[in-house]
Design a protein around this motif. Structure first.
Motif, PDB file in Angstrom:
ATOM      1  N   LEU A 274      40.533  69.072  79.111  1.00 16.75           N
ATOM      2  CA  LEU A 274      40.811  70.028  80.172  1.00 16.75           C
ATOM      3  C   LEU A 274      39.529  70.555  80.806  1.00 16.75           C
ATOM      4  O   LEU A 274      39.480  70.818  82.016  1.00 16.75           O
ATOM      5  N   LEU A 275      38.476  70.697  80.018  1.00 19.32           N
ATOM      6  CA  LEU A 275      37.202  71.142  80.579  1.00 19.32           C
ATOM      7  C   LEU A 275      36.670  70.116  81.576  1.00 19.32           C
ATOM      8  O   LEU A 275      36.241  70.469  82.681  1.00 19.32           O
ATOM      9  N   ALA A 276      36.719  68.849  81.190  1.00 21.08           N
ATOM     10  CA  ALA A 276      36.242  67.795  82.082  1.00 21.08           C
ATOM     11  C   ALA A 276      37.079  67.734  83.354  1.00 21.08           C
ATOM     12  O   ALA A 276      36.549  67.569  84.463  1.00 21.08           O
ATOM     13  N   SER A 277      38.382  67.902  83.215  1.00 16.33           N
ATOM     14  CA  SER A 277      39.262  67.834  84.372  1.00 16.33           C
ATOM     15  C   SER A 277      39.091  69.050  85.279  1.00 16.33           C
ATOM     16  O   SER A 277      39.078  68.939  86.511  1.00 16.33           O
ATOM     17  N   ARG A 278      38.953  70.224  84.684  1.00 13.37           N
ATOM     18  CA  ARG A 278      38.784  71.448  85.478  1.00 13.37           C
ATOM     19  C   ARG A 278      37.501  71.387  86.295  1.00 13.37           C
ATOM     20  O   ARG A 278      37.437  71.873  87.424  1.00 13.37           O
ATOM     21  N   PHE A 279      36.474  70.786  85.724  1.00 14.35           N
ATOM     22  CA  PHE A 279      35.226  70.583  86.445  1.00 14.35           C
ATOM     23  C   PHE A 279      35.466  69.721  87.682  1.00 14.35           C
ATOM     24  O   PHE A 279      34.949  70.000  88.768  1.00 14.35           O
ATOM     25  N   CYS A 280      36.264  68.672  87.537  1.00 16.01           N
ATOM     26  CA  CYS A 280      36.580  67.802  88.679  1.00 16.01           C
ATOM     27  C   CYS A 280      37.374  68.554  89.745  1.00 16.01           C
ATOM     28  O   CYS A 280      37.129  68.382  90.949  1.00 16.01           O
ATOM     29  N   VAL A 281      38.320  69.387  89.315  1.00 15.93           N
ATOM     30  CA  VAL A 281      39.140  70.128  90.270  1.00 15.93           C
ATOM     31  C   VAL A 281      38.284  71.098  91.083  1.00 15.93           C
ATOM     32  O   VAL A 281      38.534  71.315  92.273  1.00 15.93           O
ATOM     33  N   ALA A 282      37.259  71.660  90.456  1.00 19.04           N
ATOM     34  CA  ALA A 282      36.367  72.550  91.193  1.00 19.04           C
ATOM     35  C   ALA A 282      35.704  71.811  92.351  1.00 19.04           C
ATOM     36  O   ALA A 282      35.591  72.332  93.467  1.00 19.04           O
TER      37      ALA A 282
END
Length: 427
Positions: A274-282
């Protein structure tokens, strides 16, 4: 972001006939260029290879996606015809090293995701679900055998991935997920429901998160065609209409034990993904904001009212300057976060702060852009309305701005405010 370069797709000519009767005064589509976006020349900090890849993705979105995406969005259909073309970009898997993936730095992955989102948020979401959630789950939490078995085909986009965590009754509190995985011989039997699962109606591999007999959460790769797995598309969405979000029903779905991700022990392991994905969403939010600003700027230069271009009016210039300030702020902040990620100095609160801030500012920029386009702003032909609708979903998935704020708040105060207390002191 290259201040010196003129975009390959130039804004169309202004068409006027007499006073404009019978013809639009500004012909759609209005496609903005990057020449006035990179105000602090951040593109100069990228290597030649990073700049070339970024331009390659931007050209793909401008030439292959933008001309066809609106009818798909309006029909709420996914443009499957674009998947083989996306595969040729060689970007699937983003930061994952090996197994056919490009092994990008976080800075490189960020600018790629930003360019995908500038073109269309549905397509960037498709790639995000596939790469940053499904593939990353296997890359971070799978065994070597599982990585070799699943990732190469996914890197070539021959197989598409989905990520099944959210449930009908559990979004923000998904830590309490109710789907179960019961061990039965050399298989696990999954039961339960998932909701809002992107790509799930056509995915070849869906990572299902379920609670095992020991009470701990595990990840299970469910392959397409497995009996008991049913994905029904959620209709009536007003955002990310091309993304095929599904409600999944799991009825005695039998998954081979070898498909349980080997290195998942508790729910906390999902946070790595989720951390890696949230970074992408930003990064996605920044791309959408740039799309709104570039289009508003191009439109303001072309559209004339009271005999002068909109761009000549003081209030229009003020709004454009505020948009540019917000975008410059976001890109500088996110570039530094990407560097910290590359250096291993990352944390969920740092990523949460970025996602919270960018989605709020992107929503404001797109709302201003739509207003500046007047009536044309609600037409898909002008490409702002689609982004404005889609940013609503970006604001919600991977955690709302409220959730992100509470993650940051807990980090800076030492107090967790997630679970409200009743007057009697009970949860």
């Amino acid at each position: 972001m290259n201040a010196q370069r003129q975009d390959t797709i130039m804004p169309v000519d202004v068409t006027t006939v007499g006073p404009g009767n019978g013809h639009p005064v500004v012909q759609p589509p209005v496609l903005g260029g990057p020449e006035n976006t990179d105000y602090y020349l951040l593109n100069d900090l990228l290597t030649d290879e990073q700049q070339a890849l970024r331009q390659k993705v931007r050209d793909f979105m401008d030439h292959e996606v933008t001309p066809i995406i609106n009818p798909y969005w309006e029909r709420a259909e996914f443009p499957h015809e674009l998947v083989p073309k996306l595969a040729q970009l060689g970007i699937a898997g983003f930061q994952i090293p090996g197994y056919g993936s490009p092994g990008m730095s976080n800075v490189t992955a960020g600018v790629v995701i930003m360019e995908l989102a500038r073109g269309d948020l549905s397509m960037s979401t498709f790639m995000g679900v596939h790469s940053a959630l499904a593939m990353m789950s296997i890359a971070l939490l799978g065994s070597e055998e599982q990585k070799e078995r699943f990732l190469p085909q996914m890197a070539r986009l021959e197989k598409v991935g989905a990520f099944g965590l959210t449930e009908p009754a559990h979004g923000t509190d998904v830590v309490k997920l109710e789907s179960t995985a019961h061990r039965d011989g050399d298989s696990y039997v999954l039961n339960g429901h998932k909701r809002w699962i992107g790509n799930a109606t056509f995915a070849d591999y869906t990572i299902i998160w379920a609670r095992g007999d020991d009470g701990h959460v595990g990840g299970y790769v469910v392959e397409k065609g497995t009996p008991g797995f049913e994905a029904e598309v959620i209709t009536g969405k007003t955002a990310l209409r091309c993304v095929q979000n599904a409600q999944i029903s799991l009825t005695d779905v039998r998954v081979p034990a070898q498909n349980r991700l080997a290195n998942v022990n508790t729910f906390r392991d999902t946070e790595k993904v989720l951390l890696a994905s949230r970074f992408c969403v930003a990064w996605e939010a920044i791309g959408a904001a740039i799309a709104g600003y570039e289009t508003a700027l191009a439109y303001a230069k072309q559209r004339r009212q009271f005999g002068v271009p909109l761009a000549a009016f003081q209030l229009v210039q003020y709004r454009l300057a505020r948009m540019l300030a917000d975008i410059t702020d976001m890109v500088c902040m996110q570039y530094r976060l990407s560097q910290l990620m590359d250096e291993g100095k990352y944390s969920m609160p740092r990523v949460a702060l970025a996602k919270m801030h960018y989605t709020q500012r992107a929503s404001a920029i797109l709302s201003d852009a739509r207003d500046m386009l007047g009536g044309n702003g609600i037409l898909l032909d002008y490409h702002v309305a689609r982004h404005l609708c889609d940013i609503e979903a970006i604001d919600t998935y991977e955690g709302t701005d409220t959730v992100q704020a509470l993650i940051v708040g807990r980090d800076i105060t030492g107090y967790s405010a997630f679970v409200p207390m009743a007057p009697d002191g009970h949860h």
